[in-house]
Design a protein around this motif. Structure first.
Motif, PDB file in Angstrom:
ATOM      1  N   CYS B 444       0.469  -1.097  -0.340  1.00 35.74           N
ATOM      2  CA  CYS B 444      -0.037   0.070   0.222  1.00 35.74           C
ATOM      3  C   CYS B 444       0.968   1.407  -0.206  1.00 35.74           C
ATOM      4  CB  CYS B 444      -1.034   0.315   1.245  1.00 35.74           C
ATOM      5  SG  CYS B 444       0.344   0.370   2.463  1.00 35.74           S
ATOM      6  N   PRO B 445       0.608   2.506  -0.183  1.00 33.66           N
ATOM      7  CA  PRO B 445       0.733   3.299  -0.211  1.00 33.66           C
ATOM      8  C   PRO B 445       2.011   3.661   1.133  1.00 33.66           C
ATOM      9  CG  PRO B 445      -1.087   4.259  -0.959  1.00 33.66           C
ATOM     10  CD  PRO B 445      -0.790   2.688  -0.230  1.00 33.66           C
ATOM     11  N   GLY B 446       1.227   3.281   2.622  1.00 34.49           N
ATOM     12  CA  GLY B 446       2.144   3.340   3.939  1.00 34.49           C
ATOM     13  C   GLY B 446       2.673   5.069   4.011  1.00 34.49           C
ATOM     14  N   CYS B 450       0.275   8.286   2.442  1.00 31.23           N
ATOM     15  CA  CYS B 450      -0.681   7.849   3.250  1.00 31.23           C
ATOM     16  C   CYS B 450      -0.348   8.501   4.701  1.00 31.23           C
ATOM     17  CB  CYS B 450      -0.957   6.431   3.376  1.00 31.23           C
ATOM     18  SG  CYS B 450      -2.538   6.400   4.337  1.00 31.23           S
ATOM     19  N   LEU B 452      -2.160   7.757   7.198  1.00 27.94           N
ATOM     20  CA  LEU B 452      -1.976   6.897   8.004  1.00 27.94           C
ATOM     21  C   LEU B 452      -1.323   6.146   8.249  1.00 27.94           C
ATOM     22  CD1 LEU B 452      -5.929   5.857   7.761  1.00 27.94           C
ATOM     23  CD2 LEU B 452      -5.260   7.755   9.487  1.00 27.94           C
ATOM     24  N   GLY B 453      -0.519   5.596   7.647  1.00 28.78           N
ATOM     25  CA  GLY B 453       0.553   4.986   7.527  1.00 28.78           C
ATOM     26  C   GLY B 453       1.755   4.690   9.093  1.00 28.78           C
ATOM     27  N   SER B 487       1.053  -3.991   4.580  1.00 30.62           N
ATOM     28  CA  SER B 487       0.792  -2.915   4.489  1.00 30.62           C
ATOM     29  C   SER B 487       1.678  -1.457   5.616  1.00 30.62           C
ATOM     30  CB  SER B 487      -1.124  -2.796   5.234  1.00 30.62           C
ATOM     31  OG  SER B 487      -1.904  -4.104   4.574  1.00 30.62           O
ATOM     32  N   GLY B 488       0.976  -0.867   5.612  1.00 29.63           N
ATOM     33  CA  GLY B 488       1.618   0.913   6.739  1.00 29.63           C
ATOM     34  C   GLY B 488       1.057   0.334   7.269  1.00 29.63           C
ATOM     35  N   CYS B 489      -0.083  -0.197   7.633  1.00 33.06           N
ATOM     36  CA  CYS B 489      -0.466  -0.319   9.293  1.00 33.06           C
ATOM     37  C   CYS B 489      -1.673  -1.431   9.494  1.00 33.06           C
ATOM     38  CB  CYS B 489      -1.377   1.273   9.729  1.00 33.06           C
ATOM     39  SG  CYS B 489      -2.579   1.087   8.831  1.00 33.06           S
ATOM     40  N   ASN B 491      -5.078  -0.780   8.493  1.00 33.54           N
ATOM     41  CA  ASN B 491      -5.665  -0.913   8.031  1.00 33.54           C
ATOM     42  C   ASN B 491      -6.332  -2.358   6.366  1.00 33.54           C
ATOM     43  OD1 ASN B 491      -7.679   1.187   8.883  1.00 33.54           O
ATOM     44  ND2 ASN B 491      -6.023   2.483   8.613  1.00 33.54           N
ATOM     45  N   SER B 492      -4.428  -2.787   6.130  1.00 30.83           N
ATOM     46  CA  SER B 492      -4.844  -3.516   5.591  1.00 30.83           C
ATOM     47  C   SER B 492      -4.829  -3.916   3.933  1.00 30.83           C
ATOM     48  CB  SER B 492      -6.029  -4.456   5.761  1.00 30.83           C
ATOM     49  OG  SER B 492      -6.056  -5.123   7.199  1.00 30.83           O
ATOM     50  N   CYS B 493      -4.447  -2.735   3.520  1.00 32.12           N
ATOM     51  CA  CYS B 493      -5.399  -2.023   2.389  1.00 32.12           C
ATOM     52  C   CYS B 493      -4.062  -2.307   0.871  1.00 32.12           C
ATOM     53  CB  CYS B 493      -4.154  -0.807   1.405  1.00 32.12           C
ATOM     54  SG  CYS B 493      -5.347   0.896   2.905  1.00 32.12           S
TER      55      CYS B 493
END
Ligand code: SF4
Lengths: 193, 751
Positions: B444-446, B450, B452-453, B487-489, B491-493
């Motif tokens: 993900c962008p992390g 992002c 939220l990363g 994922s950067g967090c 949230n699992s993107c």
């Protein structure tokens, strides 16, 4: 015609010798110190893509980058915010921005003196396909705008000027001075009289 | 920001589909109204989100520059485009690509837009969308117009709406599919776009179509609404239909979708989707965003009751011709090749052979192949997009699709065209082998962009890709075929739950410093449309993750039995053993002055410097909160082991106790006399950390505290395997949030 969103790229000599890793901390430092009067925001590293935008220092008014588009490594300035003034003013602004970034990088010891403008090739693009579609007519119009600018930038010396003729490309001029100029020399040429 | 914005409006006037043109005009007016201060922040934020216009990291005007939090001096610091979101801060534009389908001129449009409004890169997402970053809000209406002129919309790409409808990128050419789901996917996408029944959701709603149940291509199990193509025989005639699933989703707590119906005839696909949307809009949670996804509604009602509600709703729907008017064409739909079928050349360079092995697979139509264009972490340049457009024109009838693995696939390649195609891809830097292998890492962008990363998912992915690519062709085949997702967090993107080796970003304190970590999640199932989710094992500092990959893959290659898959291997070896294998990597560096640990991949800034303030010899000084939180983690780990061993009841209880332990750790920092009575711990936690909002995450607010309150309320209720697993997931998030809280609030050393 109105030229906005001008990009200037200074091609590097011996690009294969330039280690790009130090650029990341260097660009972060530029943000820490907000070294110029335009607002610097973030660093985007795209070295993993082939012949891509390289490492970009994202700014509000414009981006600075070590750009490798077309597998041609160079210091690039991409003006994003619209600028008042004449086309000549705008060409000068973008060139000065690219040159000052190049000079600063050339002087940074972390790059071990290996990052150097090749002194003989610049790319000037207009990053707006509506203001400057890449057609023969616009290329002629842009050429007319470039001539007085290049006269000043290159202190009256001779140069070659050609255009990227791929209609899908941005309008893009390739400038090849016949005499070698350092980035510092070009900057000097653009100093206000 | 672009001077030409007004000119584009004139230029494209009358050239856009009417519905899209109106939509964009409305949005442009809203942008103008917001600029004049005539629209409320929250309203404008949802308005722009529903057009795919997202915020990006640092858009609150603050950025930690490695030394201090820097106020970014935007020209207009008063003007905002949402709560705490500055107008001039660059943002992300998400672009919907239904089923990932694009044609050559659409690729060229994306190329131009990436160059003119973004940074020269288009990013393929894990839901087949395309994203552009660093876009100015005032450019977005023009960008949308230019997309609309190419028949692409950004409408409902974000926000509480029906997101991109995804589908197998191999639809129509896959040898294993029941039938081509493309026309059904397109019909649903068109039907739900802007549908009045889909305008009042509490959260997003993600549909997906798959052509079969055994492969992973559309990941229907992790979607709100999933359709899997099936066929059955009726009165001697073969009839098309779909298994229909509802209520799946990743996010912080992952849910497997539930089977709604084993066979939905095509004429019922649209009305049933509409009925689900109506039930969701009517009964779904609206106030608490954290429980507003459809998965919670399905969970709360149970699938039987939910089914009844939907079928009741279905009965009452006024008939709509769109439900069926596409069906006749759908049955006949078939993409055509450009070139005649051919034969695969027997020879070629070593590089060509490698590429053939990993990036090329046969279609069901003899003589044609599907080619995967592998993109590094989903990124493609404008020039590459144009080259891809040329390639699709030269070799196909412009059929190219994005994939949920952040790649492109080109279909209908005549086998005899493969060498020339490879050359053309190579020339554009798009001929990298390794598609679908361990080097084809999804991220993900992390922290790159992002908000939220927590950790740098892209930085880690780039590093792993670099290291693994060097060895990939000497690797054991079993290792080559593993999937890594990051994922950067929580949230699992990056879809880490469905990878063999999944990682998601968390932060931990080490030696008094905040250190970027990744939670290691093992044994997810990518096949069978993401049939089961991996489980967290241990959090490891980001800088040690490459070694984690080396050890785990090495151990797998050495100890796998009889061709067992990674998931089975992890189950057989057991979490305890795997944790033991990795435990030393979770420790702080032996040399406390080694600051490389305090930085993330690709980012020279020290991580979370706001938490500093302890001198260099602080290495040995650790608060008891940190110890207690570590103990809570251990307890949760025990819960997972119990669950795996089938002791569901004890697993649930232990997970609950781990939450109490973490809560107590935080309470103790303020009130050292807190006892062991769960009622007291929860009451003190509520009073000291929840009511005061000290526990609140800047983005998630008090969400994770509610997991504790709910677990406490339900303590004593017997557990099912599902409820215990969900509780473990919630306990994990609660403990993560406790770590973050402990990082944020000053906890005196020695407590
Ligand atoms: S997983 Fe987290 S960091 Fe990655 S894109 Fe989603 S919210 Fe952002």
């Amino acid at each position: 015609m109105e030229l906005q969103h001008i990009n200037v790229k200074l091609l590097l000599g011996k690009p294969e010798q330039v280690d790009l890793d130090p650029l990341i901390p260097i660009f972060h430092e530029w943000i820490q110190d907000q070294i110029w009067d335009d607002l610097l925001l973030d660093v985007a590293d795209y070295r993993h893509v082939h012949a891509g935008p390289g490492v970009i220092l994202i700014g509000h008014e414009g981006n600075y980058s070590m750009d490798n588009t077309g597998n041609r490594l160079g210091v690039r300035y991409n003006r994003k915010a619209a600028l008042k003034g004449s086309n000549l003013d705008r060409l000068k602004q973008a060139s000065r921005a690219a040159l000052r970034a190049c000079e600063r990088l050339e002087a940074d010891s972390r790059l071990q003196g290996k990052l150097r403008f090749n002194a003989q090739e610049l790319e000037i693009s207009i990053n707006d396909r509506l203001l400057a579609p890449n057609t023969p007519a616009t290329r002629e119009a842009v050429k007319a705008e470039l001539i007085p600018f290049l006269q000043e930038l290159l202190a009256g010396s001779d140069y070659g000027l050609s255009f990227n003729e791929d209609p899908r490309s941005l309008l893009q001029a390739w400038v090849k001075p016949l005499q070698a100029f350092s980035a510092t020399a070009l900057s000097r040429n653009l100093l206000p009289a | 920001m672009k001077t030409s914005n007004a000119l584009w409006k004139q230029r494209l006037s009358g050239k856009l589909p009417e519905s899209l043109a109106d939509e964009i005009d409305i949005f442009e007016t809203e942008v103008a109204l917001k600029k004049q201060g005539k629209l409320e922040d929250r309203v404008f934020a949802e308005t722009r989100l529903r057009r795919g216009v997202y915020g990006q990291r640092y858009d609150n005007g603050q950025r930690h520059d490695g030394k201090k939090v820097q106020e970014l001096a935007y020209p207009n610091r008063e003007l905002t485009k949402g709560p705490n979101t500055l107008w001039d801060a660059p943002g992300m534009q998400r672009i919907k690509i239904p089923g990932g389908g694009l044609n050559a001129s659409q690729l060229e449009t994306l190329a131009d837009l990436a160059e003119e409004y973004s940074d020269g890169i288009a990013h393929v997402t894990t839901r087949q969308d395309v994203q552009l970053h660093y876009v100015h809000i005032e450019d977005t209406p023009t960008l949308m117009r230019r997309l609309a002129a190419a028949n692409i919309t950004t409408r409902e790409a974000c926000g509480n709406s029906v997101r991109n409808v995804t589908a197998c990128p191999y639809a129509g050419v896959c040898p294993d599919e029941a039938f081509d789901v493309t026309p059904y996917m397109r019909a649903l996408s068109r039907f739900l776009l802007g549908h009045p029944d889909c305008q009042n959701f509490g959260r997003k709603f993600k549909p997906a179509f798959s052509g079969c149940s055994q492969h992973a291509c559309a990941l229907t199990n992790m979607h709100d609404l999933g359709f899997i193509a099936v066929k059955r025989s009726e009165n001697g005639q073969e009839k098309r239909g779909f298994e229909m699933y509802v209520g799946g989703g990743l996010g912080a707590v992952a849910y497997q979708a539930k089977l709604f119906a084993p066979f939905v005839p095509p004429e019922e696909v649209l009305p049933l989707a509409q009925a689900v949307a109506r039930v969701y809009a009517r009964l779904g949670e609206k106030k608490n965003r954290n429980r507003a996804r459809l998965k919670f509604l399905v969970q709360d009602f149970g699938i039987e009751r939910f089914r009844e509600l939907v079928l009741e709703e279905r009965k009452n729907l006024p008939p709509d011709p769109r439900w069926t008017e596409y069906l006749e064409d759908a049955e006949k739909f078939q993409e055509e090749p450009l070139n005649p079928a051919g034969q695969q050349p027997a020879v070629g360079s070593e590089a060509f052979q490698r590429w053939l092995k990993t990036n090329v697979r046969p279609q069901k139509q003899a003589g044609y192949m599907i080619v995967t264009v592998s993109l590094p972490i989903g990124d493609i340049t404008s020039n590459q997009l144009r080259a891809l457009a040329d390639i699709t024109r030269r070799f196909t009838r412009e059929t190219v699709r994005t994939t949920v693995e952040q790649n492109f696939v080109i279909r209908w390649i005549s086998q005899s065209d493969l060498p020339e195609l490879y050359q053309a891809l190579e020339a554009a830097g798009l001929g990298t082998p390794g598609a679908g292998t361990i080097i084809d890492i999804v991220a993900c962008p992390g922290t790159d962009t992002c908000k939220l990363g927590i950790s740098s998912s892209r930085g880690l992915a780039a590093e792993l890709r670099k290291r693994l690519a060097e060895q990939s062709f000497q690797m054991d085949e079993a290792i080559q075929n593993l999937h890594i997702k990051i994922s950067g967090c929580f949230n699992s993107c990056g879809q880490h739950h469905v990878a063999d080796l999944g990682f998601y970003g968390v932060s931990r304190k080490m030696s008094g410093y905040a250190v970027p970590h990744f939670q290691v999640v093992l044994g997810g199932e990518w096949g069978h449309n993401a049939a089961s989710y991996g489980q967290p094992v241990v959090a490891i500092p980001s800088k040690n993750i490459p070694e984690v990959v080396t050890r785990l893959t090495g151990c797998y290659a050495a100890a796998r039995k009889n061709g067992e898959g990674f998931r089975d291997f992890v189950t057989r070896i057991g979490k305890v053993e795997i944790k033991r294998l990795l435990d030393d990597l979770a420790q702080p560096p032996a040399d406390p002055t080694d600051h490389s640990f305090f930085k993330d991949w690709g980012d020279p800034r020290e991580f979370g410097l706001g938490d500093h303030g302890i001198g260099e010899c602080a290495g040995e000084v650790i608060s008891s909160t940190d110890f207690d939180l570590a103990a809570a983690e251990r307890q949760l780990f025990e819960a997972q082991v119990l669950w795996e061993n089938g002791d569901v009841e004890q697993a649930g209880k232990t997970a609950y106790q781990s939450m109490l332990r973490a809560a107590k750790a935080l309470v103790k920092a303020e009130y050292s006399d807190v006892g062991d009575d769960p009622d007291e711990i929860v009451a003190e936690f509520r009073a000291r950390l929840y009511d005061t909002q000290k526990f609140f995450d800047p983005y998630a607010g008090g969400k994770f505290a509610h997991y504790l309150f709910a677990a406490h309320q339900k303590a004593g209720v017997p557990h099912t395997p599902d409820s215990a697993r969900l509780l473990m997931d919630e306990a994990r998030l609660f403990i993560e949030a406790s770590h973050s809280c402990s990082n944020r609030i000053e906890i005196p050393v020695g407590i």
